[in-house]
Design a protein around this motif. Structure first.
Motif, PDB file in Angstrom:
ATOM      1  N   UNK A 119       0.865  -1.175   0.000  1.00 12.65           N
ATOM      2  CA  UNK A 119       0.000   0.000   0.000  1.00 12.65           C
ATOM      3  C   UNK A 119       0.903   1.226   0.000  1.00 12.65           C
ATOM      4  N   UNK A 120       0.656   2.148  -0.938  1.00 13.68           N
ATOM      5  CA  UNK A 120       1.472   3.360  -1.035  1.00 13.68           C
ATOM      6  C   UNK A 120       0.665   4.564  -0.570  1.00 13.68           C
ATOM      7  N   UNK A 121       0.846   4.987   0.688  1.00 14.02           N
ATOM      8  CA  UNK A 121       0.203   6.236   1.121  1.00 14.02           C
ATOM      9  C   UNK A 121       0.858   7.383   0.350  1.00 14.02           C
ATOM     10  N   UNK A 122       0.123   8.421   0.054  1.00 13.86           N
ATOM     11  CA  UNK A 122       0.680   9.567  -0.660  1.00 13.86           C
ATOM     12  C   UNK A 122       1.454  10.436   0.336  1.00 13.86           C
ATOM     13  N   UNK A 123       2.745  10.122   0.523  1.00 15.31           N
ATOM     14  CA  UNK A 123       3.539  10.792   1.564  1.00 15.31           C
ATOM     15  C   UNK A 123       3.697  12.286   1.284  1.00 15.31           C
ATOM     16  N   UNK A 124       3.857  12.636   0.017  1.00 12.78           N
ATOM     17  CA  UNK A 124       4.000  14.056  -0.324  1.00 12.78           C
ATOM     18  C   UNK A 124       2.752  14.825   0.103  1.00 12.78           C
ATOM     19  N   UNK A 125       1.593  14.219  -0.111  1.00 18.81           N
ATOM     20  CA  UNK A 125       0.333  14.866   0.240  1.00 18.81           C
ATOM     21  C   UNK A 125       0.156  14.921   1.770  1.00 18.81           C
ATOM     22  N   UNK A 126       0.515  13.868   2.452  1.00 21.13           N
ATOM     23  CA  UNK A 126       0.451  13.868   3.922  1.00 21.13           C
ATOM     24  C   UNK A 126       1.281  15.028   4.463  1.00 21.13           C
ATOM     25  N   UNK A 127       2.502  15.172   3.930  1.00 20.78           N
ATOM     26  CA  UNK A 127       3.403  16.237   4.396  1.00 20.78           C
ATOM     27  C   UNK A 127       2.817  17.616   4.092  1.00 20.78           C
ATOM     28  N   UNK A 128       2.294  17.775   2.879  1.00 21.33           N
ATOM     29  CA  UNK A 128       1.768  19.076   2.474  1.00 21.33           C
ATOM     30  C   UNK A 128       0.570  19.464   3.336  1.00 21.33           C
ATOM     31  N   UNK A 129      -0.350  18.527   3.545  1.00 26.98           N
ATOM     32  CA  UNK A 129      -1.532  18.814   4.365  1.00 26.98           C
ATOM     33  C   UNK A 129      -1.133  19.163   5.802  1.00 26.98           C
ATOM     34  N   UNK A 130      -0.164  18.442   6.335  1.00 26.72           N
ATOM     35  CA  UNK A 130       0.249  18.691   7.716  1.00 26.72           C
ATOM     36  C   UNK A 130       0.862  20.087   7.859  1.00 26.72           C
ATOM     37  N   UNK A 131       1.718  20.450   6.918  1.00 22.87           N
ATOM     38  CA  UNK A 131       2.364  21.765   6.965  1.00 22.87           C
ATOM     39  C   UNK A 131       1.323  22.877   6.816  1.00 22.87           C
ATOM     40  N   UNK A 132       0.360  22.674   5.929  1.00 22.58           N
ATOM     41  CA  UNK A 132      -0.668  23.707   5.736  1.00 22.58           C
ATOM     42  C   UNK A 132      -1.566  23.852   6.962  1.00 22.58           C
ATOM     43  N   UNK A 133      -1.930  22.739   7.559  1.00 23.11           N
ATOM     44  CA  UNK A 133      -2.728  22.820   8.793  1.00 23.11           C
ATOM     45  C   UNK A 133      -1.958  23.572   9.872  1.00 23.11           C
ATOM     46  N   UNK A 134      -0.659  23.302   9.979  1.00 24.10           N
ATOM     47  CA  UNK A 134       0.141  23.967  11.006  1.00 24.10           C
ATOM     48  C   UNK A 134       0.243  25.462  10.727  1.00 24.10           C
ATOM     49  N   UNK A 135       0.453  25.817   9.463  1.00 26.00           N
ATOM     50  CA  UNK A 135       0.549  27.240   9.097  1.00 26.00           C
ATOM     51  C   UNK A 135      -0.760  27.959   9.420  1.00 26.00           C
ATOM     52  N   UNK A 136      -1.886  27.325   9.090  1.00 22.87           N
ATOM     53  CA  UNK A 136      -3.182  27.940   9.382  1.00 22.87           C
ATOM     54  C   UNK A 136      -3.376  28.130  10.880  1.00 22.87           C
ATOM     55  N   UNK A 137      -2.930  27.152  11.640  1.00 20.50           N
ATOM     56  CA  UNK A 137      -3.100  27.225  13.088  1.00 20.50           C
ATOM     57  C   UNK A 137      -2.221  28.322  13.688  1.00 20.50           C
ATOM     58  N   UNK A 138      -0.985  28.445  13.182  1.00 21.33           N
ATOM     59  CA  UNK A 138      -0.060  29.444  13.722  1.00 21.33           C
ATOM     60  C   UNK A 138      -0.545  30.860  13.447  1.00 21.33           C
ATOM     61  N   UNK A 139      -1.068  31.078  12.232  1.00 23.52           N
ATOM     62  CA  UNK A 139      -1.451  32.432  11.857  1.00 23.52           C
ATOM     63  C   UNK A 139      -2.925  32.706  12.100  1.00 23.52           C
ATOM     64  N   UNK A 140      -3.670  31.693  12.499  1.00 20.81           N
ATOM     65  CA  UNK A 140      -5.101  31.868  12.652  1.00 20.81           C
ATOM     66  C   UNK A 140      -5.536  31.781  14.102  1.00 20.81           C
ATOM     67  N   UNK A 141      -6.732  31.298  14.304  1.00 24.34           N
ATOM     68  CA  UNK A 141      -7.319  31.220  15.633  1.00 24.34           C
ATOM     69  C   UNK A 141      -6.901  29.905  16.286  1.00 24.34           C
TER      70      UNK A 141
END
Lengths: 335, 335
Positions: A290-312
């Motif tokens: 099974x090949x999880x989409x690692x690039x996508x996992x990384x991208x989603x995680x970084x974006x969630x973190x960025x939103x959290x840091x700059x948001x509420x």
């Protein structure tokens, strides 16, 4: 009024050169002078040169990726993708290897050394939602299913669905004695539980019995654990004609044990793994997985973190799912 | 006079709660209020709660291990040993993956984000002694031979001697057409140059010709590079009866290419690697290799860094050597 070497020197009643000597660790400073300078450093909360841009927000520009073990290649490969995704936000990523122990995971979750880092992408093994509840909140994105009930943003893949599909692939080959390697106690990790559930689902859907004797536990998921579990299955008399290993390193160990037992893969026993690490593209035979989409996992995680840091930071936690696909190779397909 | 939330609040003319809201990133703060608080944070150099013990010396209690690539398993395995050795000194180890680029290596060598870390254990690929000369000196221990002439403490192994010994092992098996995979330009890495030198020494000592056509370059050392180089050697008509790969991942790629070409290992072509990564203990066949003492490399590096941090930072650089041994397995030994 940001303090500089000069301020520390004035407070300690010594020269700037002396403060510099203490900060740089030179030995030729008298102990009482050194003590006075260290006192002044602490009182003024002097820290050299944190970059002004991050400092304006009280930030360091550094995030951490905390994983249980870097010598599980899945995490090393994921780290590369996280470094790449974080570069788009100007972040330096430092990687913390927790060992998967609860105490070390608690230290990481509290910001490593008290807010040294701005945020954290965290793949925990032992941490619980209660551990997180007590913390004052280093912004954090969780990877995987270990901690649920929404204490933090999270990126997951559909482990149950993926396990059901790869087991279904083995059933589709006509295999009927399908073993599983890697089951764990519930306090050892969530992936094992979900992958076992998917395996069971697939068997039931095909009208096959779930046979406890075909399920081999492995509290760690290294090659040696996979080899040992496979040897155990072979000597137990259960005679599997296929095996679903809950990660690729277990599967590579199982391939080795089958080779040593003189069994052919896939003719005698078909083998599948989970993770799609590079090793499985070059092993003999190559490994279906099974090949999880690692690039996508990384991208989603970084974006969630960025939103959290700059948001509420008090906004409700979000959960995003990354896709996976099956990679079918020699270990399940006769040429 | 170490500044707290209260000091920031007073300076900005707002409540402590408001400062807390800004620091924690809550959105319901007016932009002009937020700007005033951020200004006060910067002016007071406010940083939350760095541990008092480290702060007394202006330290964070965190060191970094900087390596080119974590998905080269040698570095992932080394990281585990460094984390273990550093725990004896109460240090948290964060790992920086540089990618081996010179600019990123310069950033790391300057302390990541201006002295975020107390010290650095650094395995550079592209960095030069001149790059280090311009820095104000994050205490650093270098691993490997990339940067010499003593700008910093260093831990090495005898790469030339190890390469000579493992090549000598192949000669001792009666092999005469011994290829090498992994040569590089001098600006790509020092290990390749030293291992090639040891290979050449062993050939000369046995009275064998050094044949350029048997030496395959590989600017990266992943499995795919080893497989491609091996395929190149097989189609070039040089007909090697053995191959020394400059690391284990290259060798695992070469094993795969030989398998695809229908050649037997070791009967037709004997294969050796370098690093003793876990993969080579489970591959089919298992891989003969040079095993550097990674635990000792990690221990020596951590001790050199501790001595430098607590001692005289201007003292001359020290160089220590860690041992290695040969691990002989199926890829050079018929059962």
């Amino acid at each position: 009024m940001r303090h500089r070497l000069k301020d520390v020197a004035e407070r300690a009643g010594v020269s700037v050169k002396t403060v510099s000597n203490v900060v740089n660790g030179y030995v030729h400073v008298r102990p009482d002078t050194r003590a006075r300078v260290e006192e002044a450093i602490a009182e003024l909360n002097y820290r050299p040169n944190l970059s002004a841009r991050h400092l304006r927000k009280g930030r360091t520009g550094v995030i951490a990726l905390a994983v249980p073990e870097l010598d599980i290649p899945y995490f090393a490969e994921l780290a590369r993708y996280v470094v790449t995704a974080a570069a788009d936000f100007g972040w330096t990523v430092l990687i913390d290897q927790t060992g998967g122990g609860r105490e070390q995971e608690r230290v990481v979750a509290s910001g490593i050394t008290d807010h040294l880092i701005d945020g954290l992408i965290f793949s925990p093994l032992a941490l619980t939602a209660e551990d997180l509840a007590g913390l004052d909140g280093t912004p954090m994105v969780l990877l995987g299913e270990r901690v649920d009930h929404g204490p933090a943003d999270r990126v997951v893949i559909d482990n149950v669905g993926a396990a059901r599909e790869i087991t279904g692939h083995l059933i589709g080959l006509g295999r009927r004695r399908i073993a599983a390697i890697g089951s764990q106690r519930t306090d050892e990790g969530a992936s094992a539980r979900l992958r076992l559930a998917g395996y069971g689902d697939a068997l039931r859907a095909a009208g096959l019995d779930y046979d406890e004797a075909l399920v081999a536990p492995a509290s760690a998921w290294h090659r040696a654990d996979g080899a040992a579990a496979m040897r155990g299955l072979l000597t137990s008399g259960v005679r599997p004609d296929a095996v679903f290993c809950f990660n690729d390193t277990l599967a590579l160990g199982a391939l080795r044990a089958l080779h040593e037992a003189g069994l052919r893969v896939p003719e005698d026993v078909a083998v599948v793994g989970f993770d799609d690490i590079e090793d499985g593209r070059f092993s003999i035979p190559t490994l279906s997985t099974v090949a999880p989409d690692k690039a996508q996992i990384a991208r989603l995680a970084v974006e969630l973190l960025a939103n959290r840091l700059d948001g509420d930071r008090a906004a409700p936690a979000r959960e995003l799912s990354a896709p996976y696909r099956l990679e079918l190779r020699e270990s399940t397909q006769t040429p």
